[in-house]
Design an enzyme around this catalytic site. Structure first.
Site, PDB file in Angstrom:
ATOM      1  N   ASP A 138       0.832  -1.210   0.000  1.00  0.00           N
ATOM      2  CA  ASP A 138       0.000   0.000   0.000  1.00  0.00           C
ATOM      3  C   ASP A 138       0.865   1.259   0.000  1.00  0.00           C
ATOM      4  OD1 ASP A 138      -2.202  -1.611   0.389  1.00  0.00           O
ATOM      5  OD2 ASP A 138      -2.122  -1.400   2.573  1.00  0.00           O
TER       6      ASP A 138
HETATM    7  N1  URA Z   1      -1.117  -5.874   4.081  1.00  0.00           N
HETATM    8  C1  URA Z   1      -1.501  -4.585   4.090  1.00  0.00           C
HETATM    9  O1  URA Z   1      -2.439  -4.236   4.780  1.00  0.00           O
HETATM   10  N2  URA Z   1      -0.828  -3.704   3.330  1.00  0.00           N
HETATM   11  C2  URA Z   1       0.214  -4.041   2.573  1.00  0.00           C
HETATM   12  O2  URA Z   1       0.795  -3.189   1.895  1.00  0.00           O
HETATM   13  C3  URA Z   1       0.612  -5.378   2.566  1.00  0.00           C
HETATM   14  C4  URA Z   1      -0.072  -6.284   3.324  1.00  0.00           C
END
Ligand code: URA
Length: 236
Positions: free
Chosen positions: A104
């Protein structure tokens, strides 16, 4: 070893099999200088395969880099909204790389980028169960019952999560740090898992993918994986 042309092209990371088939049908693919037809096989080790006259990558041209993705970078090669993208961090490499999975915008840590379609498919395949280790800073303190819920599998809107490893690391004021190991790769999975037990994540970093560790690599920096590391990742 002879393989179907579309398989060879997909392995080289150039196109999906379907797209490669379309290129073959359109007469854009040649084998040893002769226009190829759909259904044809070739040996990538000795035949010269080209698309629009440009030769396919050989094994030696395939690379995989381990990047420390900083917070605030989008896991794409281009962003229509003009935000910083992970491609900016590897632009000194004269290669078209693509990310393996995604982190993310607000998650930092270990991200692999490659031009090796075989490697990307291998790592993404659920059958291979590649463990990913995250360090999360959460609001409040996770009880052992809540840790058990996360470890055994918890219901999210897209189904129950697979068993996870959960390690409560330490408490700092009103927050605490928890290490969690999952092998699924659902959208925002770690954040949603902690939200589901009432402890929203305020920081998230991926420390490990399989045997690869982020280590002391600084945010925004990358290193190329060795041939041995790539073979190990592919389970060879
Ligand atoms: N889980 C999440 O919530 N975000 C990420 O970027 C990777 C795994």
């Amino acid at each position: 070893m002879k393989q179907r042309l579309q398989k060879i092209m997909a392995s080289s990371g150039l196109a999906s099999r379907r797209e490669a088939e379309r290129w073959i049908e359109a007469g854009r693919v040649t084998v040893n200088g002769r226009v190829a037809s759909l259904g044809e096989s070739a040996d990538p080790g000795c035949d010269r395969i080209a698309v629009d006259g440009r030769p396919l990558k050989s094994e030696e041209d395939k690379v995989c880099v381990l990047l420390h993705k900083p917070v605030g970078y989008v896991t794409t090669m281009r962003d229509p909204q003009g935000r910083p993208v992970v491609a900016d961090l590897v632009k000194d490499l004269p290669l078209r790389l693509f990310p393996v999975g995604r982190l993310d915008l607000n998650t930092s840590g270990l991200l692999l980028l490659t031009n090796d379609g075989d490697l990307a498919n291998h790592l993404a395949h659920p059958r291979h169960n590649v463990d990913k280790v995250y360090l999360a800073r959460i609001r409040g303190v996770l009880s052992s019952a809540q840790a058990g819920l996360l470890a055994n599998g918890i219901r999210l809107e897209d189904g129950i999560t697979a068993p996870a490893k959960v390690e409560r690391v330490r408490q700092v004021g009103s927050h605490s740090w928890v290490k969690i190991t999952i092998h699924e790769g659902r959208n925002r999975q770690v954040r949603r898992m902690f939200e589901a037990v009432g402890h929203p994540v305020s920081r998230l970093q991926r420390l490990q993918v399989g045997f690869l560790e982020l280590g002391a690599l600084a945010p925004g920096r990358y290193r190329k994986l060795s041939g041995q590391e790539i073979m190990r990742l592919k389970g060879l």
